[in-house]
Design an enzyme around this catalytic site. Structure first.
Site, mmCIF file in Angstrom:
data_model
loop_
_atom_site.group_PDB
_atom_site.id
_atom_site.type_symbol
_atom_site.label_atom_id
_atom_site.label_comp_id
_atom_site.label_asym_id
_atom_site.label_seq_id
_atom_site.Cartn_x
_atom_site.Cartn_y
_atom_site.Cartn_z
ATOM 1 N N VAL A 35 0.829 -1.205 0.000
ATOM 2 C CA VAL A 35 0.000 0.000 0.000
ATOM 3 C C VAL A 35 0.866 1.259 0.000
ATOM 4 C CG1 VAL A 35 -0.346 0.190 2.509
ATOM 5 C CG2 VAL A 35 -2.116 0.991 0.949
ATOM 6 N N ASP A 36 2.019 1.212 0.634
ATOM 7 C CA ASP A 36 2.932 2.354 0.690
ATOM 8 C C ASP A 36 3.348 2.787 -0.711
ATOM 9 O OD1 ASP A 36 4.618 4.313 1.741
ATOM 10 O OD2 ASP A 36 6.190 2.906 2.313
ATOM 11 N N SER A 119 0.219 -3.475 8.815
ATOM 12 C CA SER A 119 1.167 -4.577 9.096
ATOM 13 C C SER A 119 0.743 -5.930 8.520
ATOM 14 C CB SER A 119 1.457 -4.728 10.597
ATOM 15 O OG SER A 119 2.257 -3.663 11.052
ATOM 16 N N GLY A 121 0.643 -6.846 5.315
ATOM 17 C CA GLY A 121 1.295 -7.191 4.057
ATOM 18 C C GLY A 121 2.638 -7.831 4.336
#
Length: 180
Positions: A35-36, A119, A121
């Protein structure tokens, strides 16, 4: 001020037109995988330039940036714990991520916020435990919040089911589920 309404969304957090989306970031805040990386790409290069000025973030903490090219006004970056078996303070660090995001959102007067499963992923937190911690923490820290809507965004139907189970466990009349 009352308890915000919880919504489970299966889809892309980058498309959410909310006051803030939460980025499950790494400690550099300079983008990465999951997602980052998706948020950094969608927000454009100005997000990276802004995040360089933030000088990183500790695990369990959160920092705020503008949303740039995203439909969300802001991005709240938080660094979740890496799962190491559950005996290294992971639960408290994960709960701290959600608390700090809510504190920043409330300080800004936001009415809506969208969370990924922090957290879950590459940091490998077990999904059931992570969503239960998230929902319990969000319910504890928002009983008299100005926030009106909290979106729990799932990247898969499996994760949406974990969010739904966590909401049901926290309150039988918890949130609704909508497809994006």
């Amino acid at each position: 001020m009352t308890m915000p309404r919880f919504h489970i969304i299966e889809g892309d957090i980058c498309t959410m037109a909310v006051d803030a989306i939460v980025n499950a970031a790494n400690s550099t805040l300079l983008g990465g995988g999951g997602v980052d990386g998706v948020i950094h790409r969608a927000a454009g290069p100005a997000l990276l330039a802004y995040c360089r000025q933030l000088q990183g973030c500790d695990t369990g903490d959160a920092k705020l940036s503008p949303g740039f090219l995203l439909p969300a006004r802001a991005v709240i970056h938080t660094v979740g714990p890496v799962w190491r078996g559950g005996q290294q303070g992971e639960a408290e660090l994960l709960a701290s991520c959600y608390r700090r995001c809510i504190q920043l959102a409330e300080a800004e007067g936001f009415k809506s916020i969208a969370f990924p499963a922090i957290s879950c992923g590459v940091y490998a937190y077990p999904h059931r435990e992570a969503t239960e911690i998230a929902v319990a923490t969000l319910r504890r820290c928002t009983p008299n919040s100005a926030l009106q809507n909290i979106y729990l965004v799932a990247f898969s139907s499996e994760m949406a089911a974990h969010w739904a189970a966590a909401c049901a466990a926290a309150s039988p009349s918890a949130g609704s589920r909508h497809a994006l």
